[in-house]
Design a protein around this motif. Sequence first.
Motif, mmCIF file in Angstrom:
data_model
loop_
_atom_site.group_PDB
_atom_site.id
_atom_site.type_symbol
_atom_site.label_atom_id
_atom_site.label_comp_id
_atom_site.label_asym_id
_atom_site.label_seq_id
_atom_site.Cartn_x
_atom_site.Cartn_y
_atom_site.Cartn_z
ATOM 1 N N ASN A 98 0.830 -1.214 0.000
ATOM 2 C CA ASN A 98 0.000 0.000 0.000
ATOM 3 C C ASN A 98 0.856 1.252 0.000
ATOM 4 O OD1 ASN A 98 -2.571 -1.049 -0.163
ATOM 5 N ND2 ASN A 98 -2.850 -1.130 2.059
ATOM 6 N N GLN A 99 1.926 1.243 0.784
ATOM 7 C CA GLN A 99 2.807 2.411 0.836
ATOM 8 C C GLN A 99 3.449 2.661 -0.527
ATOM 9 O OE1 GLN A 99 5.433 1.398 4.053
ATOM 10 N NE2 GLN A 99 3.942 1.980 5.620
ATOM 11 N N GLU A 100 3.860 1.590 -1.181
ATOM 12 C CA GLU A 100 4.465 1.724 -2.500
ATOM 13 C C GLU A 100 3.440 2.202 -3.533
ATOM 14 O OE1 GLU A 100 7.117 -1.019 -5.520
ATOM 15 O OE2 GLU A 100 6.900 -1.615 -3.435
ATOM 16 N N GLU A 154 0.728 3.968 -2.947
ATOM 17 C CA GLU A 154 0.420 5.372 -2.671
ATOM 18 C C GLU A 154 1.506 6.289 -3.211
ATOM 19 O OE1 GLU A 154 -0.417 6.037 1.450
ATOM 20 O OE2 GLU A 154 -2.068 4.598 1.453
ATOM 21 N N ALA A 155 2.765 5.907 -3.045
ATOM 22 C CA ALA A 155 3.868 6.723 -3.559
ATOM 23 C C ALA A 155 3.800 6.821 -5.084
ATOM 24 C CB ALA A 155 5.204 6.139 -3.119
#
Length: 117
Positions: free
Chosen positions: A67-69, A71-72
């Motif tokens: 998810n973090q990747e 979003e980035a």
Amino acid sequence: MGVVHDVWLVTKQLLEATALPWPAEEREARLVQVDELLRRRGEWLRELRPPYSEEEQRLGCEIVAWNQEIEARLRQVRDEIRGDLRMAGAKRQANARYVHPYEQPLSFDGMFYDKRR
């Protein structure tokens, strides 16, 4: 595994769909694809219910990292789109000034008023 595995699969597809770079020609189709995957994942996320097994917790950790990747990557795409919109606006404004040079208000920078009589 059930719902957690389904969320994991959709998140993996989303990670692949957001892979960079996004050429301007493909942007619209990829945005539609990402939107559909996000919608499907949202439906699966609403069905998640604890308790989770160790395997489901491991998959959950992978989902959070992905998810973090994702979003980035989506933030980068958003910034590219904003830049393209700014450039299009600047081109449109420059074209309007070129086509109709006397319709724009004149700039009063550097204007001199003589106070002497």
